[in-house]
Design a protein around this motif. Sequence first.
Motif, PDB file in Angstrom:
ATOM      1  N   SER A 127       1.270  11.674 -20.017  1.00 49.47           N
ATOM      2  CA  SER A 127       0.772  12.117 -21.391  1.00 49.47           C
ATOM      3  C   SER A 127      -0.474  11.629 -21.756  1.00 49.47           C
ATOM      4  O   SER A 127      -1.147  10.576 -21.027  1.00 49.47           O
ATOM      5  CB  SER A 127       1.918  11.787 -22.561  1.00 49.47           C
ATOM      6  N   THR A 128      -1.058  11.965 -22.560  1.00 53.29           N
ATOM      7  CA  THR A 128      -2.480  11.718 -23.198  1.00 53.29           C
ATOM      8  C   THR A 128      -2.127  10.542 -24.161  1.00 53.29           C
ATOM      9  O   THR A 128      -0.905  10.069 -24.295  1.00 53.29           O
ATOM     10  CB  THR A 128      -2.806  12.783 -24.076  1.00 53.29           C
ATOM     11  N   PRO A 129      -3.047  10.011 -24.789  1.00 54.24           N
ATOM     12  CA  PRO A 129      -2.810   8.925 -25.849  1.00 54.24           C
ATOM     13  C   PRO A 129      -2.015   9.202 -27.033  1.00 54.24           C
ATOM     14  O   PRO A 129      -1.706   8.293 -27.861  1.00 54.24           O
ATOM     15  CB  PRO A 129      -3.984   8.059 -26.000  1.00 54.24           C
ATOM     16  N   ASP A 130      -1.842  10.532 -27.308  1.00 54.31           N
ATOM     17  CA  ASP A 130      -1.130  10.854 -28.315  1.00 54.31           C
ATOM     18  C   ASP A 130       0.285  11.877 -27.919  1.00 54.31           C
ATOM     19  O   ASP A 130       0.895  12.559 -28.694  1.00 54.31           O
ATOM     20  CB  ASP A 130      -2.092  11.765 -29.361  1.00 54.31           C
ATOM     21  N   GLY A 131       0.399  11.488 -26.869  1.00 56.72           N
ATOM     22  CA  GLY A 131       1.720  12.223 -26.316  1.00 56.72           C
ATOM     23  C   GLY A 131       1.844  13.668 -25.848  1.00 56.72           C
ATOM     24  O   GLY A 131       2.740  14.275 -25.934  1.00 56.72           O
ATOM     25  N   TYR A 132       0.738  14.116 -25.342  1.00 53.32           N
ATOM     26  CA  TYR A 132       0.497  15.763 -24.778  1.00 53.32           C
ATOM     27  C   TYR A 132       0.364  15.738 -23.331  1.00 53.32           C
ATOM     28  O   TYR A 132      -0.030  14.597 -22.813  1.00 53.32           O
ATOM     29  CB  TYR A 132      -0.325  16.409 -25.971  1.00 53.32           C
ATOM     30  N   TYR A 133       0.602  16.766 -22.820  1.00 49.33           N
ATOM     31  CA  TYR A 133       0.192  17.131 -21.549  1.00 49.33           C
ATOM     32  C   TYR A 133      -0.893  18.182 -21.134  1.00 49.33           C
ATOM     33  O   TYR A 133      -0.863  19.223 -21.975  1.00 49.33           O
ATOM     34  CB  TYR A 133       1.691  17.538 -20.889  1.00 49.33           C
ATOM     35  N   GLY A 134      -1.628  17.958 -20.186  1.00 46.02           N
ATOM     36  CA  GLY A 134      -2.475  18.680 -20.006  1.00 46.02           C
ATOM     37  C   GLY A 134      -2.025  20.179 -19.241  1.00 46.02           C
ATOM     38  O   GLY A 134      -1.092  19.823 -18.482  1.00 46.02           O
ATOM     39  N   GLY A 135      -2.789  20.999 -19.378  1.00 45.15           N
ATOM     40  CA  GLY A 135      -2.044  22.374 -19.077  1.00 45.15           C
ATOM     41  C   GLY A 135      -0.774  22.801 -19.997  1.00 45.15           C
ATOM     42  O   GLY A 135      -0.162  23.961 -19.833  1.00 45.15           O
ATOM     43  N   ILE A 136      -0.321  22.208 -21.009  1.00 44.14           N
ATOM     44  CA  ILE A 136       0.780  22.545 -21.840  1.00 44.14           C
ATOM     45  C   ILE A 136       0.460  22.460 -23.153  1.00 44.14           C
ATOM     46  O   ILE A 136       0.913  23.387 -24.067  1.00 44.14           O
ATOM     47  CB  ILE A 136       2.016  21.320 -21.391  1.00 44.14           C
ATOM     48  N   ARG A 160      -7.182   5.797 -10.985  1.00 48.56           N
ATOM     49  CA  ARG A 160      -7.181   5.240 -12.222  1.00 48.56           C
ATOM     50  C   ARG A 160      -6.992   6.243 -13.039  1.00 48.56           C
ATOM     51  O   ARG A 160      -7.239   7.571 -12.963  1.00 48.56           O
ATOM     52  CB  ARG A 160      -8.566   4.468 -12.423  1.00 48.56           C
ATOM     53  N   SER A 161      -6.215   5.910 -14.327  1.00 44.64           N
ATOM     54  CA  SER A 161      -6.001   6.854 -15.264  1.00 44.64           C
ATOM     55  C   SER A 161      -5.946   6.104 -16.594  1.00 44.64           C
ATOM     56  O   SER A 161      -6.662   4.922 -16.709  1.00 44.64           O
ATOM     57  CB  SER A 161      -4.797   7.584 -15.125  1.00 44.64           C
ATOM     58  N   THR A 162      -5.190   6.353 -17.659  1.00 50.68           N
ATOM     59  CA  THR A 162      -5.146   5.847 -18.807  1.00 50.68           C
ATOM     60  C   THR A 162      -3.480   5.746 -19.101  1.00 50.68           C
ATOM     61  O   THR A 162      -2.865   6.677 -18.773  1.00 50.68           O
ATOM     62  CB  THR A 162      -5.873   6.548 -20.115  1.00 50.68           C
ATOM     63  N   VAL A 163      -3.120   4.782 -19.953  1.00 47.57           N
ATOM     64  CA  VAL A 163      -1.682   4.454 -20.428  1.00 47.57           C
ATOM     65  C   VAL A 163      -1.158   5.478 -21.128  1.00 47.57           C
ATOM     66  O   VAL A 163      -1.647   5.814 -22.245  1.00 47.57           O
ATOM     67  CB  VAL A 163      -1.486   3.223 -20.992  1.00 47.57           C
ATOM     68  N   PRO A 164       0.084   6.095 -20.776  1.00 47.97           N
ATOM     69  CA  PRO A 164       0.770   6.979 -21.788  1.00 47.97           C
ATOM     70  C   PRO A 164       1.564   6.465 -22.955  1.00 47.97           C
ATOM     71  O   PRO A 164       1.594   5.417 -22.741  1.00 47.97           O
ATOM     72  CB  PRO A 164       1.609   7.875 -20.791  1.00 47.97           C
ATOM     73  N   VAL A 165       1.997   7.368 -23.651  1.00 49.85           N
ATOM     74  CA  VAL A 165       2.739   6.837 -24.803  1.00 49.85           C
ATOM     75  C   VAL A 165       4.083   7.404 -24.851  1.00 49.85           C
ATOM     76  O   VAL A 165       4.085   8.555 -24.166  1.00 49.85           O
ATOM     77  CB  VAL A 165       1.882   6.865 -26.440  1.00 49.85           C
ATOM     78  N   PRO A 166       4.956   6.880 -25.584  1.00 48.02           N
ATOM     79  CA  PRO A 166       6.272   7.725 -25.973  1.00 48.02           C
ATOM     80  C   PRO A 166       5.899   8.952 -26.953  1.00 48.02           C
ATOM     81  O   PRO A 166       5.066   9.142 -27.341  1.00 48.02           O
ATOM     82  CB  PRO A 166       7.104   6.724 -26.926  1.00 48.02           C
ATOM     83  N   HIS A 191       6.022   6.869 -20.194  1.00 43.69           N
ATOM     84  CA  HIS A 191       6.406   6.990 -18.599  1.00 43.69           C
ATOM     85  C   HIS A 191       4.997   7.765 -17.845  1.00 43.69           C
ATOM     86  O   HIS A 191       4.507   8.458 -18.234  1.00 43.69           O
ATOM     87  CB  HIS A 191       7.627   7.669 -18.293  1.00 43.69           C
ATOM     88  N   VAL A 192       5.164   7.306 -16.413  1.00 44.61           N
ATOM     89  CA  VAL A 192       4.422   8.097 -15.633  1.00 44.61           C
ATOM     90  C   VAL A 192       5.032   8.768 -14.430  1.00 44.61           C
ATOM     91  O   VAL A 192       6.078   8.188 -14.013  1.00 44.61           O
ATOM     92  CB  VAL A 192       3.255   7.085 -14.801  1.00 44.61           C
ATOM     93  N   HIS A 193       4.852  10.045 -14.427  1.00 46.86           N
ATOM     94  CA  HIS A 193       5.776  10.887 -13.233  1.00 46.86           C
ATOM     95  C   HIS A 193       5.245  10.971 -12.100  1.00 46.86           C
ATOM     96  O   HIS A 193       3.821  10.795 -11.897  1.00 46.86           O
ATOM     97  CB  HIS A 193       5.757  12.296 -13.870  1.00 46.86           C
ATOM     98  N   PHE A 194       6.043  11.051 -11.292  1.00 46.27           N
ATOM     99  CA  PHE A 194       5.602  10.838  -9.924  1.00 46.27           C
ATOM    100  C   PHE A 194       6.474  11.917  -9.095  1.00 46.27           C
ATOM    101  O   PHE A 194       7.701  12.081  -9.510  1.00 46.27           O
ATOM    102  CB  PHE A 194       6.099   9.663  -8.888  1.00 46.27           C
ATOM    103  N   SER A 208       7.897   5.913 -13.909  1.00 49.09           N
ATOM    104  CA  SER A 208       8.026   4.571 -14.054  1.00 49.09           C
ATOM    105  C   SER A 208       7.800   4.573 -15.623  1.00 49.09           C
ATOM    106  O   SER A 208       7.096   5.172 -16.149  1.00 49.09           O
ATOM    107  CB  SER A 208       6.774   3.988 -13.435  1.00 49.09           C
ATOM    108  N   TYR A 209       8.389   3.312 -16.181  1.00 49.19           N
ATOM    109  CA  TYR A 209       8.386   3.168 -17.324  1.00 49.19           C
ATOM    110  C   TYR A 209       8.005   1.610 -17.618  1.00 49.19           C
ATOM    111  O   TYR A 209       7.735   0.903 -16.519  1.00 49.19           O
ATOM    112  CB  TYR A 209       9.883   3.033 -18.025  1.00 49.19           C
ATOM    113  N   PHE A 210       7.623   1.296 -18.751  1.00 45.37           N
ATOM    114  CA  PHE A 210       6.979   0.280 -19.111  1.00 45.37           C
ATOM    115  C   PHE A 210       8.023  -1.039 -19.820  1.00 45.37           C
ATOM    116  O   PHE A 210       8.610  -0.708 -20.559  1.00 45.37           O
ATOM    117  CB  PHE A 210       5.750   0.307 -20.116  1.00 45.37           C
ATOM    118  N   GLU A 211       8.104  -2.193 -19.167  1.00 42.89           N
ATOM    119  CA  GLU A 211       9.048  -3.134 -19.676  1.00 42.89           C
ATOM    120  C   GLU A 211       8.691  -3.436 -21.044  1.00 42.89           C
ATOM    121  O   GLU A 211       7.603  -3.300 -21.518  1.00 42.89           O
ATOM    122  CB  GLU A 211       8.907  -4.536 -18.663  1.00 42.89           C
ATOM    123  N   GLN A 212      10.053  -3.299 -21.714  1.00 42.64           N
ATOM    124  CA  GLN A 212      10.034  -3.801 -23.303  1.00 42.64           C
ATOM    125  C   GLN A 212       9.307  -2.474 -24.155  1.00 42.64           C
ATOM    126  O   GLN A 212       9.202  -2.781 -25.214  1.00 42.64           O
ATOM    127  CB  GLN A 212       9.477  -5.151 -23.545  1.00 42.64           C
TER     128      GLN A 212
END
Length: 257
Positions: A127-136, A160-166, A191-194, A208-212
């Motif tokens: 996601s973007t830093p405000d929880g949206y997806y490119g192309g969507i 390299r990229s930027t950290v996503p948000v819930p 999360h980051v999708h693979f 992948s998710y971020f601990e805590q």
Amino acid sequence: MSNNRIDAVVSDIVNGIRQALIKHEVTFDEYRAGVMYAVKTGEAGEIPLLLDVFLNSTISDIENAAYGGTEGTIEGPYYLPDAPLISNGGEILTYDDDRNVPMIVRGTVKDLQGRPIAGATVDIWHSTPDGYYGGIHNDIPANYYRGKVLTDSEGRYFVRSTVPVPYKIPDQGPTGALLEMMGGHSWRPAHVHFKVRADGYHTLTTQSYFEQGDYVDDDCCNGVRQVQIKPDVRENGEKVIENDFQLAPDVIASRAA
Ligand SMILES: [Fe+2]
């Protein structure tokens, strides 16, 4: 899928539903309300969403047990097959944003014997830093916040990229209403999708998710798997997500002829 298999699977699904109806002594009025809920869900175009919320993670677990390799989890609705190819060591396209936290995504792709797989495709989206997806969403171009990288001769990948948000899954329709009635919510943890592919291997889809991180212990889609909760590692101010994937052969041993 053979007719025998369809019969076996559907008969067991129907029997499972019948058992639940009997157990809870569901009335005719409640049954009709359920039928109308199904109609509304179809009209809202949310049947894929509803089924994915409740069942996709189970299918992932079945595939994990059948194939082996790194544990996979749900794909989610925002995968696009034609993400741009990013050079190994390059950057996923993102917008400049004050909220950006730089992120390194790196690791290796190997087989079950630990041998590197060169030329594997690691498809990454988040996601973007405000929880949206490119192309969507919101006219964000489809080549932003997603990309494919090919592993090098030692199976390594790095972008390299930027950290996503819930973010919330769509919550204004029948799916969100049902989750709320059940005492739940529509949030997913950051999360980051693979999606990892190589010829002859079963495609691995995971996140992948971020601990805590918020909602890691309470994902509305039941998509979190322990192995994919990543520790808070930072290098020079960049968050690091490291994933060493193992791909299994594309064969379900128990069904091989
Ligand atoms: Fe997602």
